[in-house]
Write a protein that holds these residues in place. Structure first.
Motif, PDB file in Angstrom:
ATOM      1  N   LEU A  81       1.003  -1.166   0.334  1.00  0.00           N
ATOM      2  CA  LEU A  81      -0.043   0.089   0.152  1.00  0.00           C
ATOM      3  C   LEU A  81       0.794   1.176   0.106  1.00  0.00           C
ATOM      4  O   LEU A  81       1.468   1.532   1.026  1.00  0.00           O
ATOM      5  N   PRO A  82       1.212   2.131  -1.021  1.00  0.00           N
ATOM      6  CA  PRO A  82       1.892   2.873  -1.339  1.00  0.00           C
ATOM      7  C   PRO A  82       1.368   4.308  -0.384  1.00  0.00           C
ATOM      8  O   PRO A  82       0.315   4.546  -0.342  1.00  0.00           O
ATOM      9  N   VAL A 139      -1.464   6.449  -1.908  1.00  0.00           N
ATOM     10  CA  VAL A 139      -2.674   5.956  -1.863  1.00  0.00           C
ATOM     11  C   VAL A 139      -3.205   5.809  -0.665  1.00  0.00           C
ATOM     12  O   VAL A 139      -4.478   6.256  -0.435  1.00  0.00           O
ATOM     13  N   SER A 184      -4.580   9.588  -0.312  1.00  0.00           N
ATOM     14  CA  SER A 184      -5.566  10.020  -0.967  1.00  0.00           C
ATOM     15  C   SER A 184      -6.774   9.294  -0.259  1.00  0.00           C
ATOM     16  O   SER A 184      -7.942   9.921  -0.810  1.00  0.00           O
ATOM     17  N   LEU A 185      -6.755   8.294   0.226  1.00  0.00           N
ATOM     18  CA  LEU A 185      -7.660   7.647   1.022  1.00  0.00           C
ATOM     19  C   LEU A 185      -8.034   8.513   2.235  1.00  0.00           C
ATOM     20  O   LEU A 185      -9.383   8.863   2.198  1.00  0.00           O
ATOM     21  N   ARG A 186      -7.371   8.852   2.809  1.00  0.00           N
ATOM     22  CA  ARG A 186      -7.398   9.684   3.891  1.00  0.00           C
ATOM     23  C   ARG A 186      -8.270  11.023   3.591  1.00  0.00           C
ATOM     24  O   ARG A 186      -8.860  11.744   4.230  1.00  0.00           O
ATOM     25  N   ILE A 199     -10.451  11.600   1.613  1.00  0.00           N
ATOM     26  CA  ILE A 199     -11.932  11.674   1.214  1.00  0.00           C
ATOM     27  C   ILE A 199     -12.921  11.662   2.284  1.00  0.00           C
ATOM     28  O   ILE A 199     -13.838  11.941   2.506  1.00  0.00           O
ATOM     29  N   LEU A 200     -12.149  11.688   3.646  1.00  0.00           N
ATOM     30  CA  LEU A 200     -12.814  11.798   4.859  1.00  0.00           C
ATOM     31  C   LEU A 200     -13.285  13.195   4.983  1.00  0.00           C
ATOM     32  O   LEU A 200     -12.476  14.352   4.846  1.00  0.00           O
ATOM     33  N   PRO A 201     -14.452  13.520   5.484  1.00  0.00           N
ATOM     34  CA  PRO A 201     -14.906  14.751   5.566  1.00  0.00           C
ATOM     35  C   PRO A 201     -14.298  15.498   6.929  1.00  0.00           C
ATOM     36  O   PRO A 201     -13.947  14.730   7.563  1.00  0.00           O
ATOM     37  N   ASP A 233     -11.628  11.402  11.929  1.00  0.00           N
ATOM     38  CA  ASP A 233     -10.199  11.209  12.118  1.00  0.00           C
ATOM     39  C   ASP A 233      -9.916  10.073  12.077  1.00  0.00           C
ATOM     40  O   ASP A 233     -10.608   9.125  13.180  1.00  0.00           O
ATOM     41  N   SER A 234      -9.111   9.212  11.170  1.00  0.00           N
ATOM     42  CA  SER A 234      -9.177   7.901  11.326  1.00  0.00           C
ATOM     43  C   SER A 234      -7.761   7.269  11.395  1.00  0.00           C
ATOM     44  O   SER A 234      -6.651   7.571  11.288  1.00  0.00           O
ATOM     45  N   VAL A 285      -7.090   3.705  11.640  1.00  0.00           N
ATOM     46  CA  VAL A 285      -6.990   2.405  11.013  1.00  0.00           C
ATOM     47  C   VAL A 285      -7.862   2.422   9.841  1.00  0.00           C
ATOM     48  O   VAL A 285      -8.796   2.782   9.713  1.00  0.00           O
ATOM     49  N   ILE A 286      -6.977   2.052   8.533  1.00  0.00           N
ATOM     50  CA  ILE A 286      -7.916   1.884   7.410  1.00  0.00           C
ATOM     51  C   ILE A 286      -7.597   0.382   6.883  1.00  0.00           C
ATOM     52  O   ILE A 286      -6.567   0.043   6.752  1.00  0.00           O
ATOM     53  N   GLU A 287      -8.712  -0.254   6.851  1.00  0.00           N
ATOM     54  CA  GLU A 287      -8.600  -1.696   6.374  1.00  0.00           C
ATOM     55  C   GLU A 287      -9.159  -1.490   4.942  1.00  0.00           C
ATOM     56  O   GLU A 287     -10.397  -0.986   4.492  1.00  0.00           O
ATOM     57  N   ILE A 288      -8.261  -2.200   3.944  1.00  0.00           N
ATOM     58  CA  ILE A 288      -8.697  -2.321   2.519  1.00  0.00           C
ATOM     59  C   ILE A 288      -8.575  -3.965   2.201  1.00  0.00           C
ATOM     60  O   ILE A 288      -7.594  -4.480   2.436  1.00  0.00           O
ATOM     61  N   PHE A 339     -16.992   4.528   7.495  1.00  0.00           N
ATOM     62  CA  PHE A 339     -16.171   5.085   8.858  1.00  0.00           C
ATOM     63  C   PHE A 339     -17.092   4.453  10.043  1.00  0.00           C
ATOM     64  O   PHE A 339     -18.203   4.895  10.259  1.00  0.00           O
ATOM     65  N   GLU A 370     -13.368  -3.587  -0.578  1.00  0.00           N
ATOM     66  CA  GLU A 370     -13.980  -3.184   0.807  1.00  0.00           C
ATOM     67  C   GLU A 370     -13.176  -2.026   1.728  1.00  0.00           C
ATOM     68  O   GLU A 370     -12.180  -2.368   1.794  1.00  0.00           O
ATOM     69  N   SER A 397     -12.614   0.297   4.919  1.00  0.00           N
ATOM     70  CA  SER A 397     -13.151   0.812   6.318  1.00  0.00           C
ATOM     71  C   SER A 397     -12.127   1.484   7.160  1.00  0.00           C
ATOM     72  O   SER A 397     -11.159   1.067   7.276  1.00  0.00           O
ATOM     73  N   LEU A 420     -11.509   3.272  10.680  1.00  0.00           N
ATOM     74  CA  LEU A 420     -11.751   3.309  12.351  1.00  0.00           C
ATOM     75  C   LEU A 420     -11.278   4.550  12.948  1.00  0.00           C
ATOM     76  O   LEU A 420     -10.180   4.863  12.704  1.00  0.00           O
ATOM     77  N   GLY A 421     -12.048   5.119  13.589  1.00  0.00           N
ATOM     78  CA  GLY A 421     -11.494   6.407  14.259  1.00  0.00           C
ATOM     79  C   GLY A 421     -12.551   7.206  15.105  1.00  0.00           C
ATOM     80  O   GLY A 421     -13.537   6.633  15.177  1.00  0.00           O
ATOM     81  N   ARG A 422     -12.254   8.359  15.204  1.00  0.00           N
ATOM     82  CA  ARG A 422     -13.255   9.196  16.048  1.00  0.00           C
ATOM     83  C   ARG A 422     -14.031  10.085  14.886  1.00  0.00           C
ATOM     84  O   ARG A 422     -13.236  11.035  14.125  1.00  0.00           O
TER      85      ARG A 422
END
Lengths: 148, 148
Positions: free
Chosen positions: A111-112, A115, A118-120, A122-124, A128-129, A131-134, B98, B133, B135, B137-139
């Motif tokens: 997971l570069p 990437v 760019s995923l982070r 898209i969070l409004p 605040d995340s 952990v990201i599971e893909i 999220f 998929e 997902s 995880l956070g606040r």
DNA sequence: ATTGCGGATTAGACTCATTCTAACTGATTA
DNA sequence: TAATCAGTTAGAATGAGTCTAATCCGCAAT
């Protein structure tokens, strides 16, 4: 076949356990060596069966305990897919998982950082995340052997 | 409070069921309306309890059956998180989830096509994925109400 | 060398989401 | 009217994971 830990792996284990105030035990070494020996994301049952070869008296509860311990001290990651049994992998570099529909095998996908970024992105605002599971689901060709 | 389906939603349901050779039934309408009424990714139990208000005789097995039917004909998506109970959402646009660590709530996160593309691009040759998929995880802050 | 302590291990009981089974219902077709 | 067939139902069965209470074991203090 199960082989015992290399000095550097044992050190790694010791260091992580100590850091979180826990001890190195024979059972933990065995379970950890099983995870390192074959990096195919085994389930608890698979770990149990493999570890029993080296340590016949080992109990299932202990395998659960050991794995939970490793997860809590950051040595190992849990991999869940749908509602199937939880799998465990000792690859701590950020990576996604690819599950082969036909074989059921799980492959690590590197997971570069861009990437992840760019995923982070898209969070409004306000989200605040940590952990990201893909996980991908599909068919993998020409992967009969390696990197499952 | 449960309200019955709008004409257009009922049509949508009918169309999808027919397409896969299945029938519209009172139970399916009820369960579907529950999913549309509150888009908070309910578990089977939650769907069951809400649906019972409108249809007291409804059985849990039927809720499982209905939801499975909806998933199989593409009306609804399953959302799994760790090994918690499966949740269901009728949002079919590509989106990530999220999960708020504190509240347990699940929020939909829109997934722009270019992000999907960049994700697909990290797959090595030979890997072909139908489903991705994602997902977090956070606040989440300031989301006391809406879009769970 | 004992004793006491606390973490680790163990077997087995338990939980609980989900799946399965077998009987029943009700609409449609022959 | 009988036969058929999808759908529904209650309750039993499954199985991954968790909990419990007893035991074990290494170590520090006596």
């Amino acid at each position: 076949m199960i082989q015992s830990l290399t000095d550097s792996d044992r050190e790694h284990l010791q260091e992580a356990l100590n850091r979180s105030g826990q001890k190195v035990t024979a059972q933990r070494e065995t379970v950890f060596s099983v995870l390192l020996a074959e990096r195919d994301h085994p389930t608890v049952d698979e770990v149990f069966n493999r570890a029993r070869e080296a340590m016949p008296g080992l109990s299932l509860a202990t395998v659960y305990n050991c794995l939970e311990t490793f997860v809590s001290c950051g040595l190992v990651r849990q991999v869940n897919h749908e509602r199937e049994s939880t799998r465990y992998c000792p690859n701590l570099a950020p990576h996604a998982h690819f599950r082969d529909k036909e074989t059921g095998r799980v492959h690590d996908i590197e997971l570069p950082p861009e990437v992840i970024k760019s995923l982070r992105s898209i969070l409004p605002p306000g989200f605040d995340s940590e952990v990201i599971e893909i996980s991908f689901l599909g068919r993998a060709q020409g992967t009969d052997k390696n990197s499952n």
